[in-house]
Write a protein that holds these residues in place. Structure first.
Motif, PDB file in Angstrom:
ATOM      1  N   ILE A 151       6.240  14.711  13.230  1.00 49.04           N
ATOM      2  CA  ILE A 151       6.041  13.284  12.972  1.00 49.04           C
ATOM      3  C   ILE A 151       4.620  13.110  12.467  1.00 49.04           C
ATOM      4  O   ILE A 151       3.663  13.512  13.139  1.00 49.04           O
ATOM      5  CB  ILE A 151       6.206  12.455  14.263  1.00 49.04           C
ATOM      6  N   LYS A 152       4.494  12.557  11.282  1.00 46.61           N
ATOM      7  CA  LYS A 152       3.155  12.360  10.731  1.00 46.61           C
ATOM      8  C   LYS A 152       3.078  10.937  10.199  1.00 46.61           C
ATOM      9  O   LYS A 152       3.627  10.634   9.136  1.00 46.61           O
ATOM     10  CB  LYS A 152       2.913  13.371   9.615  1.00 46.61           C
ATOM     11  N   LEU A 153       2.440  10.085  10.966  1.00 43.77           N
ATOM     12  CA  LEU A 153       2.341   8.685  10.545  1.00 43.77           C
ATOM     13  C   LEU A 153       0.937   8.439   9.987  1.00 43.77           C
ATOM     14  O   LEU A 153      -0.058   8.637  10.683  1.00 43.77           O
ATOM     15  CB  LEU A 153       2.619   7.744  11.730  1.00 43.77           C
ATOM     16  N   TYR A 193      11.489   3.756   6.471  1.00 40.52           N
ATOM     17  CA  TYR A 193      10.346   4.231   7.254  1.00 40.52           C
ATOM     18  C   TYR A 193      10.347   3.540   8.614  1.00 40.52           C
ATOM     19  O   TYR A 193      11.333   3.604   9.314  1.00 40.52           O
ATOM     20  CB  TYR A 193       9.026   4.100   6.465  1.00 40.52           C
ATOM     21  N   MET A 194       9.277   2.829   8.993  1.00 39.11           N
ATOM     22  CA  MET A 194       9.294   2.177  10.303  1.00 39.11           C
ATOM     23  C   MET A 194       9.974   0.807  10.239  1.00 39.11           C
ATOM     24  O   MET A 194      10.172   0.160  11.263  1.00 39.11           O
ATOM     25  CB  MET A 194       7.872   2.060  10.879  1.00 39.11           C
ATOM     26  N   GLU A 195      10.243   0.355   9.018  1.00 40.92           N
ATOM     27  CA  GLU A 195      10.933  -0.922   8.808  1.00 40.92           C
ATOM     28  C   GLU A 195      10.214  -2.026   9.588  1.00 40.92           C
ATOM     29  O   GLU A 195       9.036  -2.205   9.379  1.00 40.92           O
ATOM     30  CB  GLU A 195      12.411  -0.736   9.145  1.00 40.92           C
ATOM     31  N   LEU A 214       7.277   4.268  18.061  1.00 41.18           N
ATOM     32  CA  LEU A 214       8.275   5.313  17.839  1.00 41.18           C
ATOM     33  C   LEU A 214       8.347   6.219  19.070  1.00 41.18           C
ATOM     34  O   LEU A 214       7.343   6.773  19.497  1.00 41.18           O
ATOM     35  CB  LEU A 214       7.881   6.138  16.605  1.00 41.18           C
ATOM     36  N   LYS A 249      15.927   0.093  17.944  1.00 46.12           N
ATOM     37  CA  LYS A 249      16.991   0.885  17.335  1.00 46.12           C
ATOM     38  C   LYS A 249      16.952   2.266  17.959  1.00 46.12           C
ATOM     39  O   LYS A 249      15.869   2.816  18.168  1.00 46.12           O
ATOM     40  CB  LYS A 249      16.702   1.053  15.832  1.00 46.12           C
ATOM     41  N   THR A 250      18.112   2.810  18.259  1.00 48.19           N
ATOM     42  CA  THR A 250      18.109   4.174  18.777  1.00 48.19           C
ATOM     43  C   THR A 250      19.118   5.029  18.030  1.00 48.19           C
ATOM     44  O   THR A 250      20.131   4.545  17.545  1.00 48.19           O
ATOM     45  CB  THR A 250      18.522   4.264  20.268  1.00 48.19           C
ATOM     46  N   GLY A 251      18.837   6.279  17.960  1.00 49.75           N
ATOM     47  CA  GLY A 251      19.772   7.262  17.421  1.00 49.75           C
ATOM     48  C   GLY A 251      19.810   8.426  18.397  1.00 49.75           C
ATOM     49  O   GLY A 251      18.782   8.806  18.950  1.00 49.75           O
ATOM     50  N   MET A 283      16.986   7.873  11.550  1.00 52.06           N
ATOM     51  CA  MET A 283      17.745   7.001  12.457  1.00 52.06           C
ATOM     52  C   MET A 283      19.133   6.710  11.879  1.00 52.06           C
ATOM     53  O   MET A 283      20.141   6.773  12.581  1.00 52.06           O
ATOM     54  CB  MET A 283      16.948   5.700  12.639  1.00 52.06           C
ATOM     55  N   PRO A 303      11.195   7.833   9.824  1.00 51.65           N
ATOM     56  CA  PRO A 303      11.987   7.455  10.995  1.00 51.65           C
ATOM     57  C   PRO A 303      13.286   6.698  10.673  1.00 51.65           C
ATOM     58  O   PRO A 303      14.325   6.984  11.277  1.00 51.65           O
ATOM     59  CB  PRO A 303      11.019   6.586  11.800  1.00 51.65           C
ATOM     60  N   GLY A 304      13.227   5.771   9.742  1.00 49.72           N
ATOM     61  CA  GLY A 304      14.426   4.989   9.426  1.00 49.72           C
ATOM     62  C   GLY A 304      15.525   5.831   8.789  1.00 49.72           C
ATOM     63  O   GLY A 304      16.709   5.696   9.122  1.00 49.72           O
ATOM     64  N   VAL A 313      16.896  11.913  21.294  1.00 47.87           N
ATOM     65  CA  VAL A 313      17.021  10.464  21.164  1.00 47.87           C
ATOM     66  C   VAL A 313      15.777   9.977  20.446  1.00 47.87           C
ATOM     67  O   VAL A 313      14.659  10.352  20.808  1.00 47.87           O
ATOM     68  CB  VAL A 313      17.084   9.769  22.554  1.00 47.87           C
ATOM     69  N   ARG A 314      15.965   9.202  19.415  1.00 48.18           N
ATOM     70  CA  ARG A 314      14.816   8.616  18.735  1.00 48.18           C
ATOM     71  C   ARG A 314      14.926   7.097  18.921  1.00 48.18           C
ATOM     72  O   ARG A 314      16.015   6.536  18.825  1.00 48.18           O
ATOM     73  CB  ARG A 314      14.843   8.976  17.260  1.00 48.18           C
ATOM     74  N   ILE A 315      13.785   6.472  19.180  1.00 46.02           N
ATOM     75  CA  ILE A 315      13.777   5.036  19.431  1.00 46.02           C
ATOM     76  C   ILE A 315      12.697   4.379  18.593  1.00 46.02           C
ATOM     77  O   ILE A 315      11.548   4.817  18.591  1.00 46.02           O
ATOM     78  CB  ILE A 315      13.492   4.733  20.931  1.00 46.02           C
ATOM     79  N   MET A 316      13.069   3.326  17.874  1.00 47.17           N
ATOM     80  CA  MET A 316      12.088   2.512  17.157  1.00 47.17           C
ATOM     81  C   MET A 316      12.072   1.147  17.832  1.00 47.17           C
ATOM     82  O   MET A 316      13.131   0.556  18.045  1.00 47.17           O
ATOM     83  CB  MET A 316      12.491   2.360  15.690  1.00 47.17           C
ATOM     84  N   MET A 352      21.418   9.618  12.262  1.00 47.96           N
ATOM     85  CA  MET A 352      21.915   9.750  13.640  1.00 47.96           C
ATOM     86  C   MET A 352      22.968   8.678  13.932  1.00 47.96           C
ATOM     87  O   MET A 352      23.998   8.955  14.542  1.00 47.96           O
ATOM     88  CB  MET A 352      20.757   9.616  14.623  1.00 47.96           C
ATOM     89  N   MET A 373      12.633   6.745  -0.551  1.00 49.09           N
ATOM     90  CA  MET A 373      12.204   7.248   0.750  1.00 49.09           C
ATOM     91  C   MET A 373      12.834   8.613   1.024  1.00 49.09           C
ATOM     92  O   MET A 373      12.187   9.512   1.553  1.00 49.09           O
ATOM     93  CB  MET A 373      12.593   6.234   1.833  1.00 49.09           C
TER      94      MET A 373
END
Lengths: 228, 275
Positions: B175-177, B189-191, B196, B226-228, A213, A209-210, B239-242, A216, A48
């Motif tokens: 961001i390109k999903l 990835y998005m796990e 998002l 999950k946040t970062g 994350m 994203p992971g 801040v990124r949030i999944m 961070m 990844m």
């Protein structure tokens, strides 16, 4: 091996003091979360990282830098240094590449007589540029008159062996398993070249994203052996 | 550029008159419009953007031009999610250009973007900030559920955000999903998540201490997400949030927003109805 290739190869040696030893770029977060625990899960992470950091950011930047060389557009090279750094929303990720970029420049300028590299060094000292390993590779590859594809492959290879060495120490996994991973990634690196050549500038810096994350979240790990 | 006929066009220009921020110019046509502003905060207008077409279709193009003049303040949000429907031949497209003059303030907190089956959407947001300006910017990407109950049936959600401070690029987020091309659940990835969220704040008031405090507040939130959080190269943070639910993302953004109002503006009221 021809002399020029050998010269670039020196940059890829895992003993070359690039500072990569201290940076896991978020892998350590996964190790602590017990989600990277062996060579299989590490390979997933590395895949990844290759696909979404080394391909869409670093590798694409080297390709764009080579286009800029062709057009004598030095300004574009410095813009790519800026873009590569700020596209990373993780503070530690940015610090990591900056640290490695500076270490590379410091030694590389004593080995390669490249005026652009000297200029880059000056810009970094004057805080006009951040310093990024991918830009250093592009400058040296160009200086040695090596092709864009070769330079990208060497850059990726050096990053992969670095991260594998870190995984060997941190997970830990065996040295043999580590070498097997490096071996398995050689074909992935080659495939990545075709991917990069098909990418447009609008694909630059697309995130996983992971991966991001974890970079961070690394800031909040209480016990850690890596700086990122 | 102006000669092009957009599916929806909106221009909003806000200035400060004595104490209060008021519209200097409001202009829209076709599928976009704004309602009369609501003053949740007596000095700052809040505009709700409406999509009259109900959703974005094949080949639709939208453009928004937002200006917040010197010292003026604006809250901008939407009246409902941006729905992206199937786009068999041409992706839907939206571009937004935002100008924030000296010491202006903008909170841009639209509802989520929902990508339905076979939807493709590109968004380009460009924000030009002047010294002393404050920006709170969010986006939330969510999959619309298909008839079969599957997630990630959209084809492409591609959001590129560029923020310039005094003409220097300081944030570049891409961001390109593309669920067909990338195994979404893969490690890194998005796990195990489907949604998002992103919240970017740029303000001269932002400090390391504030970011640390925010981190502790977020850590106390319960829920499956999950946040970062990380600082930017200029005062501010991302801040990124999944997550798996829009509400979880909105709750985190709201936590940030509330803390920031409290610490930076000694204000405990929340300006949006949606949290």
């Amino acid at each position: 091996m021809d002399k020029k290739l050998l010269s670039l190869f020196q940059l890829c040696d895992s003993n070359f003091p690039s500072g990569g030893f201290s940076h896991s770029f978020g892998m350590e977060t996964y190790i602590q979360q017990k989600r990277v625990t062996n060579s299989e899960t590490f390979s997933q992470w590395l895949s990844m990282y290759l696909q979404h950091q080394l391909v869409t950011a670093d590798g694409l930047a080297i390709k764009l830098a080579y286009n800029a060389f062709k057009n004598n557009d030095t300004h574009k090279i410095w813009h790519l240094d800026h873009l590569l750094t700020i596209q990373n929303l993780s503070f530690e990720g940015r610090e990591g590449t900056r640290f490695m970029g500076r270490s590379l420049i410091k030694i590389a300028k004593t080995l390669y007589n490249s005026s652009l590299l000297f200029e880059y060094d000056k810009r970094v000292k004057n805080k006009e540029s951040f310093a990024h390993p991918a830009i250093v590779f592009a400058l040296i590859g160009q200086h040695l008159k090596l092709s864009k594809d070769i330079t990208i492959q060497f850059y990726m290879y050096s990053t992969i062996i670095n991260l594998v060495q870190n995984a060997v120490r941190a997970i830990p996994i065996g040295q043999t398993a580590g070498q097997q991973i490096i071996n398995a990634f050689q074909s992935k690196i080659q495939k990545s070249i075709a991917t990069i050549n098909a990418l447009n500038e609008s694909d630059f810096g697309t995130i996983a994203p992971g991966i991001e994350m974890a970079q961070m979240q690394h800031e909040n790990l209480t016990v850690r052996i890596f700086m990122s | 550029m102006y000669k092009k006929q957009w599916t929806g066009f909106l221009c909003l220009d806000i200035e400060k008159r004595t104490d209060k921020s008021v519209p200097k110019d409001v202009f829209y046509y076709n599928a976009l419009k704004v309602q009369r502003p609501i003053y949740h905060n007596p000095l700052r207008p809040c505009y709700y953007i409406l999509n009259l077409g109900g959703g974005y279709l094949n080949g639709d193009t939208y453009r928004l031009e937002i200006s917040v003049r010197k010292n003026a303040e604006l809250t901008l949000t939407s009246l409902g999610a941006t729905l992206i429907y199937k786009t068999p031949t041409t992706p839907a497209y939206q571009e937004t250009e935002i100008l924030l003059e000296e010491n202006s303030y903008l909170e841009y907190l639209p509802d989520p973007i929902i990508g339905y089956e076979n939807a493709r959407f590109r968004q380009r947001d460009t924000i030009y900030m002047k010294k002393g300006a404050t920006l709170l910017y969010s986006d939330i990407l969510t999959p619309g559920w298909s008839a079969q109950g599957q997630s990630f049936m959209y084809k492409l959600l591609h959001l590129t955000t560029k923020i310039f401070m005094e003409d220097k690029l300081v944030v570049f987020d891409n961001i390109k999903l593309e669920p067909e091309k990338q195994e979404m659940a893969a490690l890194g990835y998005m796990e195990n998540y489907t949604h998002l969220g992103t919240f970017i704040v740029i303000s001269e008031k932002s400090t390391k201490e504030f970011i640390n405090l925010l981190q502790t507040k977020i850590d106390k939130q319960s829920g499956d997400f999950k946040t970062g959080i990380s600082s930017l190269t200029v005062p501010g943070f991302a801040v990124r949030i999944m997550a798996n639910m829009t509400q979880d993302i909105q709750r985190i953004i709201s936590t940030c927003h509330t803390l920031l109002n409290e610490k930076w503006y000694a204000n405990t009221t929340n300006s949006l109805r949606k949290y």
